[in-house]
Motif scaffolding. Structure first.
Motif, short mmCIF file in Angstrom:
data_model
loop_
_atom_site.label_atom_id
_atom_site.label_comp_id
_atom_site.label_asym_id
_atom_site.label_seq_id
_atom_site.Cartn_x
_atom_site.Cartn_y
_atom_site.Cartn_z
N MET A 233 0.82 -1.20 0.00
CA MET A 233 0.00 0.00 0.00
C MET A 233 0.86 1.26 0.00
SD MET A 233 -3.37 -0.21 2.41
CE MET A 233 -2.46 -1.00 3.74
N LYS A 234 0.68 2.05 -1.01
CA LYS A 234 1.39 3.31 -1.10
C LYS A 234 0.39 4.44 -0.85
CE LYS A 234 5.33 1.50 -2.30
NZ LYS A 234 6.47 1.55 -1.36
N TRP A 235 0.86 5.53 -0.27
CA TRP A 235 -0.02 6.63 0.10
C TRP A 235 0.49 7.93 -0.48
CZ3 TRP A 235 -4.21 5.01 2.99
CH2 TRP A 235 -4.11 3.73 3.54
N ASN A 236 -0.39 8.63 -1.19
CA ASN A 236 -0.11 9.99 -1.64
C ASN A 236 -0.95 10.94 -0.82
OD1 ASN A 236 1.56 9.28 -3.92
ND2 ASN A 236 -0.32 8.46 -4.82
N THR A 237 -0.33 12.02 -0.36
CA THR A 237 -1.12 12.96 0.42
C THR A 237 -0.60 14.38 0.24
OG1 THR A 237 -2.00 13.55 2.59
CG2 THR A 237 0.26 12.68 2.55
N ALA A 238 -1.52 15.31 0.12
CA ALA A 238 -1.20 16.73 0.06
C ALA A 238 -1.55 17.43 1.36
CB ALA A 238 -1.96 17.38 -1.10
N ILE A 239 -1.85 16.65 2.39
CA ILE A 239 -2.39 17.25 3.61
C ILE A 239 -1.29 17.76 4.54
CG2 ILE A 239 -3.74 16.78 5.70
CD1 ILE A 239 -5.45 14.88 3.90
N SER A 240 -0.30 16.93 4.80
CA SER A 240 0.75 17.39 5.70
C SER A 240 2.07 16.73 5.35
CB SER A 240 0.38 17.13 7.16
OG SER A 240 0.25 15.75 7.40
N LYS A 241 3.14 17.30 5.87
CA LYS A 241 4.48 16.83 5.55
C LYS A 241 5.36 16.92 6.80
CE LYS A 241 6.91 19.54 2.94
NZ LYS A 241 7.73 20.22 1.90
N HIS A 242 6.12 15.86 7.06
CA HIS A 242 7.16 15.88 8.09
C HIS A 242 8.48 16.18 7.40
CE1 HIS A 242 4.70 13.98 11.22
NE2 HIS A 242 4.24 13.16 10.29
N GLU A 243 9.20 17.16 7.85
CA GLU A 243 10.49 17.46 7.24
C GLU A 243 11.44 17.94 8.31
OE1 GLU A 243 11.23 18.91 2.76
OE2 GLU A 243 10.41 20.41 4.14
N GLU A 244 12.51 17.18 8.50
CA GLU A 244 13.50 17.53 9.53
C GLU A 244 12.83 17.84 10.86
OE1 GLU A 244 15.95 20.59 7.85
OE2 GLU A 244 16.05 19.51 5.95
N GLY A 245 11.95 16.92 11.25
CA GLY A 245 11.34 17.05 12.57
C GLY A 245 10.23 18.09 12.66
N ALA A 246 9.97 18.81 11.55
CA ALA A 246 8.92 19.83 11.60
C ALA A 246 7.74 19.41 10.73
CB ALA A 246 9.47 21.17 11.13
N LEU A 247 6.56 19.72 11.20
CA LEU A 247 5.35 19.35 10.48
C LEU A 247 4.76 20.59 9.82
CD1 LEU A 247 3.03 17.13 10.10
CD2 LEU A 247 2.01 18.12 12.15
#
Lengths: 234, 234, 234, 234
Positions: free
Chosen positions: A1-15
């Protein structure tokens, strides 16, 4: 199962949520503003926020008599934790309790007239209420708030026209809270598909308050009284 | 079945909630203010409102990876309406996802030390996070907002003391978002029993956004890939 | 709220179900016989019982890959009791997972042909399967059992005719388990509305077994891996 | 997310469950036999099957008055499909409705006496019933069936000893259906953790029958009557 999402992103510990830093949301925005961002994709203007807040508050609670309230209490009453009781409350909403919002929004979006619906032998969703025969005060107030903030436009106009048309056709049914919410969802650019989900979100504080009151004040195990049951079988 | 309730009252067609007219709530108060009224029994001061808003926004969304998000998507994916998908998301929260709030609040209320808990061979709920090893940024930010509004008092002090104590005991685990929410729930005078319910309320916008994204963008029927399954039986 | 029911009766401390003493059901009848009584209103003949048992066993389990199985495991994994996990499993069934039974039964009852459905641009529910391209072995076996017991009659004949018709129309899709269950529900005189509910009843042992296996063997908190997520937003 | 499972295997288009071919299960075994296989890991002997069937039938239905029955009806009544209504019924079971099975099984497994429990100021789970003061007829019948099949052994003996002890201690409470089910679960080698899940499985036919009866016979939207509500607030 792969998931695409435009809702939120985790990047370098920041959401980030919809491209907005979560930290700034927490510092600078109210809960309803952040909710609007999640559901619409952008932060609300102050007028949008006012209308969205009024929509949510309009549905926040409507008495223990509502299926969503007493079903949540019953689930808590038999010993489930409160988050489970809220899910039970949600399973007691549906097409006939909060559910007309989606159906009404679909009709309003297409500009369907009352005559078309009645001619097909159906009821126009979003009109009529068990308690309020002439006028649903929550719906009226909601629309007046929307007007004040410049959001009584295309869809509100259509909803009011249907109300008038129904009266002229001899079916005087007031625009109810579901119908008003449907019109305003469209005015705010929200997806009509959000109807029932938006209702359960708005009702959640009432559902939680009822669940808590039940476990704090009542003895466990809600059971229907024998005197309210009639056996009709063999 | 008889029902006693102090939550709301219908009288001559008008609804009041915790003694406040529903109409005035709709006109003069935000959704989080009305929610606070329902859960605490009184309208919040502006400092209480700010802290409560920050608490709710802190938990509003945390990625599709969270069980509550992807479980809601799966329910929508197999063809259920969105309100049902939100209930599915809620059933994927629990003691290990949002659930430490209640346990932490119970300990904080009693002033339980880290040593007592570790000596009993247990973990102190509300500390440690899968992603954040040193510091949970959402927790830190939440506490700084609370401080700004004068709500980092007895329970926040205790939570920070436990964090220090854990480090000294060789178990350096940061206060996490559950722990921070637990401390602030107590500072605001809310019942510790509200822990999981408050979490699901706060997470609802994220859950709904994920459910909507799933039905709008993805083909139906989420199924685990065979390559992710190992058979271990006879 | 007043309740009318023909399902069961308490009288002088004794319970009867559909007019049959509960005590005699417990002593003389299997679980599937008592279930058939509840759902149809009468005890099954031995042929009806055999077909009903085969229907239930056909859907009892289909791997952890099924949404109902892994969603129940996720709910247990975050710390919910097993009965809640089974409800989570049920919320992961729907129109696309167990849900074609009702739609197929409606078509079979009306005798709808494949051509009518394809001409309307739709798919005929109850035909085709992700795993089984040519032939759904569970469906075939189910029908052969039904034949042996004299229950491959009007509706099974129609279902097989649709399968042939689909092949002739260049859409070779095998009758699947949902389609076979739909036909046999009708043969047994059960309401088409029971489709999804019957499926979740049949699948319950698999759902429970998965929930138990999860809590007995796995560490808590199922989370999607970051490597399975693609961010598509702003 | 990786999944390990010993429950079932797909191999070359064929499914096996706990090492037994699904096809042979469908042809040669009843639903309760296949369910026992899933939950215990092996097919039942004919005595085990008889006891397991009686256990399931004992809990299959207990009137519309039960929270699980009327909550399912309410969910169906507001417009949800029947599979959702069954989930609502399950969320209305819990520690106080079907839930004593697990607690009783834990005590029985440890051989806990009535004196120990009463001395600790607690109630012994699995004893006492709202309707049946002297004797729970379903429990008695269940145990007599178990005796006939050679399954009234260690745990049943202990349960009966506790019943006698409670009487001697001046707390005459009959072994109830939950207590009897707990003892028999242990006699059959099933995990005590299955308690509530086994109960909801057994009750599913009753829950479904009630949901169907509601949508077939009643007008939508169950609401509590105003006359059953007392306002106790400000």
């Amino acid at each position: 199962m792969k998931w695409n999402t435009a809702i939120s992103k985790h990047e370098e510990g920041a959401l980030s949520i919809r491209g907005v830093s979560h930290a700034s949301l927490m510092q600078e925005h109210s809960f309803s503003e952040a909710a609007f961002l999640l559901l619409s994709g952008h932060l609300p203007s102050s007028d949008e926020r006012a209308v969205f807040d009024a929509m949510l508050v309009s549905s926040i609670e409507h008495g223990v008599e509502a299926p969503s309230a007493f079903s949540a209490r019953v689930s808590a009453s038999v010993g489930n934790p409160l988050h489970i009781a809220t899910a039970a409350g949600i399973l007691a909403t549906g097409d006939h309790h909060g559910g007309a919002i989606e159906a009404a929004a679909d009709y309003f979006k297409k500009g369907t007239s009352a005559k078309e619906v009645l001619d097909a032998g159906a009821k126009y969703p979003g009109f009529g209420h068990k308690l309020y025969k002439d006028l649903d005060p929550r719906a009226q107030l909601l629309l007046s708030i929307a007007e004040k903030h410049g959001f009584a436009r295309e869809y509100v106009t259509h909803a009011r026209a249907v109300e008038t048309e129904l009266r002229e056709l001899g079916k005087p049914l007031p625009l109810n809270i579901d119908g008003a919410l449907a019109a305003l969802m469209l005015e705010l650019g929200l997806s009509p598909r959000l109807g029932k989900a938006l209702f359960v979100f708005a009702r959640m504080p009432g559902i939680i308050a009822h669940s808590l009151e039940e476990v704090e004040n009542e003895k466990p195990y809600r059971r229907i009284s024998d005197t309210d049951v009639t056996y009709t079988g063999p």
